[in-house]
Enzyme design. Structure first.
Site, PDB file in Angstrom:
ATOM      1  N   ASP A  92       0.864  -1.181   0.000  1.00  0.00           N
ATOM      2  CA  ASP A  92       0.000   0.000   0.000  1.00  0.00           C
ATOM      3  C   ASP A  92       0.900   1.230   0.000  1.00  0.00           C
ATOM      4  O   ASP A  92       2.117   1.116   0.105  1.00  0.00           O
ATOM      5  CB  ASP A  92      -0.987  -0.041   1.176  1.00  0.00           C
ATOM      6  CG  ASP A  92      -0.297   0.026   2.536  1.00  0.00           C
ATOM      7  OD1 ASP A  92       0.939   0.181   2.586  1.00  0.00           O
ATOM      8  OD2 ASP A  92      -1.010  -0.094   3.547  1.00  0.00           O
ATOM      9  N   ASP A 266      -7.833  -7.622   0.130  1.00  0.00           N
ATOM     10  CA  ASP A 266      -6.912  -7.929   1.230  1.00  0.00           C
ATOM     11  C   ASP A 266      -7.634  -7.601   2.521  1.00  0.00           C
ATOM     12  O   ASP A 266      -8.512  -6.748   2.545  1.00  0.00           O
ATOM     13  CB  ASP A 266      -5.660  -7.037   1.162  1.00  0.00           C
ATOM     14  CG  ASP A 266      -5.959  -5.635   1.649  1.00  0.00           C
ATOM     15  OD1 ASP A 266      -6.531  -4.859   0.865  1.00  0.00           O
ATOM     16  OD2 ASP A 266      -5.673  -5.325   2.822  1.00  0.00           O
ATOM     17  N   CYS A 304     -12.655 -29.491   6.439  1.00  0.00           N
ATOM     18  CA  CYS A 304     -11.478 -28.662   6.160  1.00  0.00           C
ATOM     19  C   CYS A 304     -10.215 -29.529   6.184  1.00  0.00           C
ATOM     20  O   CYS A 304     -10.053 -30.388   7.041  1.00  0.00           O
ATOM     21  CB  CYS A 304     -11.376 -27.535   7.183  1.00  0.00           C
ATOM     22  SG  CYS A 304      -9.974 -26.437   6.912  1.00  0.00           S
ATOM     23  N   CYS A 306      -7.069 -28.277   6.475  1.00  0.00           N
ATOM     24  CA  CYS A 306      -5.925 -27.549   7.050  1.00  0.00           C
ATOM     25  C   CYS A 306      -5.367 -28.317   8.248  1.00  0.00           C
ATOM     26  O   CYS A 306      -6.039 -29.175   8.819  1.00  0.00           O
ATOM     27  CB  CYS A 306      -6.348 -26.132   7.451  1.00  0.00           C
ATOM     28  SG  CYS A 306      -6.989 -25.990   9.129  1.00  0.00           S
ATOM     29  N   CYS A 309      -7.511 -28.502  11.463  1.00  0.00           N
ATOM     30  CA  CYS A 309      -8.709 -29.339  11.421  1.00  0.00           C
ATOM     31  C   CYS A 309      -8.384 -30.829  11.264  1.00  0.00           C
ATOM     32  O   CYS A 309      -9.135 -31.679  11.740  1.00  0.00           O
ATOM     33  CB  CYS A 309      -9.629 -28.883  10.298  1.00  0.00           C
ATOM     34  SG  CYS A 309     -10.322 -27.241  10.599  1.00  0.00           S
ATOM     35  N   HIS A 335      -5.917 -22.025   9.796  1.00  0.00           N
ATOM     36  CA  HIS A 335      -7.266 -22.416   9.389  1.00  0.00           C
ATOM     37  C   HIS A 335      -7.983 -21.262   8.685  1.00  0.00           C
ATOM     38  O   HIS A 335      -8.577 -21.453   7.614  1.00  0.00           O
ATOM     39  CB  HIS A 335      -8.117 -22.891  10.582  1.00  0.00           C
ATOM     40  CG  HIS A 335      -9.560 -22.957  10.215  1.00  0.00           C
ATOM     41  ND1 HIS A 335     -10.106 -24.033   9.545  1.00  0.00           N
ATOM     42  CD2 HIS A 335     -10.557 -22.030  10.321  1.00  0.00           C
ATOM     43  CE1 HIS A 335     -11.376 -23.765   9.279  1.00  0.00           C
ATOM     44  NE2 HIS A 335     -11.676 -22.571   9.737  1.00  0.00           N
TER      45      HIS A 335
HETATM   46 ZN   LIG Z   1      -9.310 -25.890   8.990  1.00  0.00          ZN
END
Ligand SMILES: [Zn+2]
Length: 375
Positions: A92, A266, A304, A306, A309, A335
């Site tokens: 930015d 963003d 999920c 990730c 999880c 996550h």
């Molecule tokens: Zn997750």
């Protein structure tokens, strides 16, 4: 320009999917950019951020110029080398943050003089110094220097700020010069005033940029007002260049923005929430602090993939948060960033397949169900 281009691959309604090519790699759009304020996405290794599916990070000029300093980063090989992220970085201009964080600000036609919130030292930011700092950082996508007035503001105040930003946009363009492989984006201002948005878009198009941002939203106007602006604002910008909505947002803000023709966004939300025990899931927001999770052996989200999880229970995530363990922020941030990127991938695929309406309907239906019932 050499080395930087945008290819639109498909549209579905007003939503678009495509690819921004840069010398440092491709950015698949619509894209969500995690925020790496101080040369780090807090609680994440760069390779972990990449593993969530992020193609590009955002860095903050204001923070980096104050600490550790743009010249120092340049001497150390630039921001990519410094933070060990070799893919694209957007910075930015510092304009928004100098207005929201710095002290003793003095705004003139020339630029902004201010005191650092870190140590009180005096600094000056202008279109020219912002372009120089972003060049020293080695940013791939450079943002024009602008002024974003705090809302609520009168029409007159917004017009004044927007016109100053357009004069600064021209000065940013002149100071940026010709830098093959690097892009300069202009920023549309004008708050929620349609006539000002139109005037701003026209001024930017006359100057000519490699991409166009919509600034001055997500500053407290609310989702309805923001969507009200996006309903017409994206159509004011060139079709064949990327459109970036700055500072957005919650998952439903992001989906609504993509439906209205936005290509890039963003927000600090997924990473910041991760450090305060808030998880974003397909079934809405989960507060891991709540006692209901203390004995719950189930994952945060069974669908999920990730690490938080697949490897840990809600009970563990609850425990490490309550115990103030660092892994709490690490797992929840991972996550949240993973979930955000999953939304982006889902929308990219749906737009390409012409099924975005159905995807969005499922997105809202799952959120409406709410979190899984307690055991
Ligand atoms: Zn997750």
């Amino acid at each position: 320009m050499t080395g930087f281009s945008f290819t639109l691959n498909a549209t579905d309604g007003r939503a678009r999917t495509g690819v921004i090519q840069t010398p440092r790699g491709e950015i698949r759009t619509p894209a969500f950019m995690p925020v790496g304020t101080a040369a780090t996405v807090k609680a994440m290794l760069p390779e972990s951020v990449r593993a969530t599916g992020a193609d590009i990070l955002l860095g903050n000029t204001y923070h980096l110029m104050l600490r550790p300093g743009a010249e120092r980063i340049a001497r150390l090989g630039g921001l990519h080398r410094f933070m060990n992220w070799d893919r694209p970085i957007l910075t930015d201009s510092g304009g928004f943050q100098v207005m929201s964080l710095a002290e003793l600000r003095k705004l003139t036609e020339e630029g902004v003089t201010f005191a650092s919130h870190v140590d009180g030292s005096r600094h000056f930011l202008s279109p020219e110094t912002s372009m120089e700092i972003q060049r020293l950082l080695g940013s791939d996508i450079v943002m024009a220097f602008d002024e974003c007035p705090a809302l609520p503001a009168t029409h007159e105040r917004q017009a004044e700020a927007m016109r100053l930003s357009m004069r600064w946009a021209q000065r940013s363009r002149d100071a940026f010069g010709d830098r093959p492989g690097h892009a300069l984006f202009g920023i549309m201002q004008g708050g929620v005033e349609r006539d000002l948005r139109e005037e701003s878009a026209e001024a930017l198009r006359r100057i000519g940029f490699d991409g166009y941002a919509i600034g001055g939203l997500a500053v407290g106007e609310g989702q309805e007002a923001m969507f009200g602006v996006l309903d017409y604002a994206t159509d004011l910008l060139p079709e064949d260049q990327p459109r970036y909505l700055m500072g957005v947002g919650k998952p439903d803000d992001i989906v609504g923005a993509v439906q209205r023709g936005v290509d890039m966004m963003d927000c600090v939300l997924p990473s910041r929430s991760g450090r305060t025990g808030q998880a974003w899931t397909r079934r809405g927001q989960v507060n891991i602090k709540n006692a209901r999770h203390a004995d719950d052996p189930r994952p945060l989200d069974e669908h999920c993939t990730c690490p938080a999880c697949t490897g840990y229970s809600r009970a563990y995530l609850h425990h490490v948060f309550r115990a103030g363990e660092m892994i709490s922020g690490m797992l929840l941030t991972w996550h949240n960033l993973h979930y955000y990127q999953e939304i982006m991938q889902g929308m990219r695929d749906a737009i390409a397949g012409g099924t975005l309406d159905a995807w969005v309907a499922t997105f809202h239906a799952q959120r409406a169900e709410g979190d899984i019932p307690p055991l």
